[in-house]
Design an enzyme around this catalytic site. Structure first.
Site, PDB file in Angstrom:
ATOM      1  CE  LYS A   1      -4.359  -1.660   1.863  1.00  0.00           C
ATOM      2  NZ  LYS A   1      -5.386  -1.546   2.888  1.00  0.00           N
TER       3      LYS A   1
ATOM      4  CE  LYS B   1      -6.118  -8.579  -1.474  1.00  0.00           C
ATOM      5  NZ  LYS B   1      -6.120  -8.023  -0.122  1.00  0.00           N
TER       6      LYS B   1
ATOM      7  CE  LYS C   1     -13.199  -4.131   1.849  1.00  0.00           C
ATOM      8  NZ  LYS C   1     -11.974  -3.931   2.612  1.00  0.00           N
TER       9      LYS C   1
HETATM   10  P1  TYM Z   1     -10.122  -6.343   4.482  1.00  0.00           P
HETATM   11  O1  TYM Z   1     -11.180  -5.356   4.781  1.00  0.00           O
HETATM   12  O2  TYM Z   1      -9.076  -6.003   3.467  1.00  0.00           O
HETATM   13  O3  TYM Z   1     -10.775  -7.707   4.021  1.00  0.00           O
HETATM   14  C1  TYM Z   1     -11.783  -8.307   4.804  1.00  0.00           C
HETATM   15  C2  TYM Z   1     -11.697  -9.804   4.745  1.00  0.00           C
HETATM   16  O4  TYM Z   1     -11.806 -10.257   3.407  1.00  0.00           O
HETATM   17  C3  TYM Z   1     -10.678 -11.058   3.068  1.00  0.00           C
HETATM   18  N1  TYM Z   1     -10.343 -10.798   1.652  1.00  0.00           N
HETATM   19  C4  TYM Z   1     -10.207 -11.751   0.745  1.00  0.00           C
HETATM   20  N2  TYM Z   1     -10.319 -13.086   0.815  1.00  0.00           N
HETATM   21  C5  TYM Z   1     -10.132 -13.782  -0.327  1.00  0.00           C
HETATM   22  N3  TYM Z   1      -9.826 -13.202  -1.515  1.00  0.00           N
HETATM   23  C6  TYM Z   1      -9.717 -11.872  -1.633  1.00  0.00           C
HETATM   24  N4  TYM Z   1      -9.440 -11.299  -2.785  1.00  0.00           N
HETATM   25  C7  TYM Z   1      -9.907 -11.083  -0.462  1.00  0.00           C
HETATM   26  N5  TYM Z   1      -9.865  -9.747  -0.218  1.00  0.00           N
HETATM   27  C8  TYM Z   1     -10.126  -9.596   1.087  1.00  0.00           C
HETATM   28  C9  TYM Z   1      -9.572 -10.603   3.983  1.00  0.00           C
HETATM   29  O5  TYM Z   1      -8.578 -11.586   4.142  1.00  0.00           O
HETATM   30  C10 TYM Z   1     -10.339 -10.344   5.266  1.00  0.00           C
HETATM   31  O6  TYM Z   1     -10.560 -11.532   5.968  1.00  0.00           O
HETATM   32  N6  TYM Z   1      -7.057  -6.047   8.391  1.00  0.00           N
HETATM   33  C11 TYM Z   1      -8.288  -6.594   7.908  1.00  0.00           C
HETATM   34  C12 TYM Z   1      -9.502  -6.210   8.736  1.00  0.00           C
HETATM   35  C13 TYM Z   1      -9.361  -6.447  10.195  1.00  0.00           C
HETATM   36  C14 TYM Z   1      -9.467  -7.693  10.871  1.00  0.00           C
HETATM   37  C15 TYM Z   1      -9.328  -7.377  12.270  1.00  0.00           C
HETATM   38  C16 TYM Z   1      -9.617  -8.998  10.444  1.00  0.00           C
HETATM   39  C17 TYM Z   1      -9.186  -5.490  11.143  1.00  0.00           C
HETATM   40  N7  TYM Z   1      -9.181  -6.045  12.389  1.00  0.00           N
HETATM   41  C18 TYM Z   1      -9.362  -8.383  13.222  1.00  0.00           C
HETATM   42  C19 TYM Z   1      -9.656  -9.999  11.411  1.00  0.00           C
HETATM   43  C20 TYM Z   1      -9.531  -9.691  12.799  1.00  0.00           C
HETATM   44  C21 TYM Z   1      -8.514  -6.121   6.493  1.00  0.00           C
HETATM   45  O7  TYM Z   1      -8.003  -5.126   6.067  1.00  0.00           O
HETATM   46  O8  TYM Z   1      -9.429  -6.834   5.833  1.00  0.00           O
END
Ligand code: TYM
Length: 339
Positions: free
Chosen positions: A118, A201, A204
């Site tokens: 990022k 990957k 969003k």
């Molecule tokens: P974030 O918002 O980027 O994504 C949310 C969840 O979706 C999964 N994900 C994917 N899985 C498969 N293929 C993809 N292309 C894909 N894109 C996203 C991510 O692995 C995630 O599970 N840091 C985290 C949010 C977070 C969190 C937490 C997660 C904050 N605190 C505590 C677990 C526990 C994040 O940015 O996810």
């Protein structure tokens, strides 16, 4: 210190309301959340504090936060069973995050792939320090609830390792305080790739039109995106780690994650068929997933007050646990108790 509710191990996870949720978010995270909710004591939060690590329009952030919570419920999270809440409603997240930030070695933070990716897209002058410290906030989310398991896509595995390392460091320095969490990745769909570029990957925040299917996409549009997915010049439909065949592998993975069929069954089902057939089959199951989710989403958004009442109940339940853990960690670190 394991977290228990009727002896059920605890689960915590979250999604950033930083854009439109994709089928990657659904297959990597939400689908697992729904599947485990009867077996575990589950806490699912909308992580708005994480979203502000990159600039957000305030009105848009508010709208996306509600929208994300409604999508959790529309995907099948039952608020009678799981606790659904907004991260910023519980100040303990920010407070513990600061304490953990002070203990997190810069070397560990600098090694985080997500930070490297990022930050490479921005100039040093425009990267907020929150982007670097982001994993400490994620560690706080998890450790406050003594979560045993964290269901996520595999891009979050490094952050989970970081969380365990930091918890261990705290426990070692100040005494046993935090539970060490384990990561839970889905068998299929842990990394859904971009439809337009299957070596990156699905995200969003990617702007190009045919990159991602969004959960709230118009169904015809979602179908069109799948039909336009990048494939290759081969003909055979089989799972493959070959970079050149990443597009077909991605379509097969989406199909597998939705249908739950084995790779062998899928490959034999597509024997003697063409890429057009594969795309139609994937489009059908994607649309079949989106349609009921969107119907429920629209109902929820029209039920005045319901979503807010779910988030209020969730906040109260989550705050009780988070505040207890915060108090314990503060005492262990040497903060004077307020009278
Ligand atoms: P974030 O918002 O980027 O994504 C949310 C969840 O979706 C999964 N994900 C994917 N899985 C498969 N293929 C993809 N292309 C894909 N894109 C996203 C991510 O692995 C995630 O599970 N840091 C985290 C949010 C977070 C969190 C937490 C997660 C904050 N605190 C505590 C677990 C526990 C994040 O940015 O996810």
């Amino acid at each position: 210190m394991a977290a228990e509710n009727g002896n059920k191990p605890r689960v915590l996870s979250g999604i950033q309301p930083s854009g439109n949720l994709t089928i990657g978010n659904y297959l990597g995270a939400l689908k697992q959340w729904v599947a485990v909710q009867h077996d575990y004591d589950c806490f699912y939060c909308v992580v708005d504090l994480h979203a502000i690590t990159v600039a957000q329009d305030p009105a848009e952030l508010r709208r996306k936060t509600r929208e994300s919570a409604a999508i959790y419920l529309a995907a099948g999270i039952d608020p009678e069973i799981s606790t659904v809440f907004v991260q910023s409603h519980i100040p303990a997240h920010s407070e513990l995050a600061w304490m953990l930030t002070c203990m997190a070695p810069l070397g560990w933070l600098n090694r985080m792939t997500q930070f490297k990716d990022k930050s490479a897209k921005q100039s040093q002058e425009s990267i907020g320090a929150g982007l670097l410290n982001y994993p400490s906030l994620m560690a706080a989310d998890i450790l406050l609830y003594h979560a045993d398991l964290v269901p996520v896509g595999d891009d979050q595995n490094q952050h989970l390792e970081f969380t365990r390392d930091l918890a261990q460091r705290f426990n070692h320095l100040y005494g046993e305080t935090f539970t060490l969490p384990s990561v839970m990745n889905p068998q299929a769909g842990a990394r859904v790739m971009g439809l337009d570029n299957p070596t990156a990957k699905m995200s969003k925040s990617e702007a190009s039109e045919n990159h991602a299917v969004f959960l709230l996409d118009d169904l015809a549009r979602a179908r069109k995106k799948v039909m336009r997915a990048v494939t290759d010049s081969h003909r055979e439909i089989r799972f493959s780690d070959d970079r050149e065949r990443a597009g077909v592998n991605n379509l097969l993975t989406i199909y597998q994650a939705i249908t739950g069929e084995t790779q062998e069954a899928i490959e034999s089902g597509f024997a003697n068929k063409g890429y057009g057939d594969l795309k139609r089959a994937v489009a059908d199951c994607v649309v079949g997933t989106l349609e009921p989710l969107q119907a429920r989403y629209n109902e929820l958004m029209n039920e005045a007050g319901y979503l807010d009442s779910v988030l209020k109940i969730g906040r109260e339940k989550a705050a009780d646990i988070a505040n207890d853990t915060l108090k314990l960690a503060q005492a262990r670190m040497g903060f004077l108790a307020s009278s």
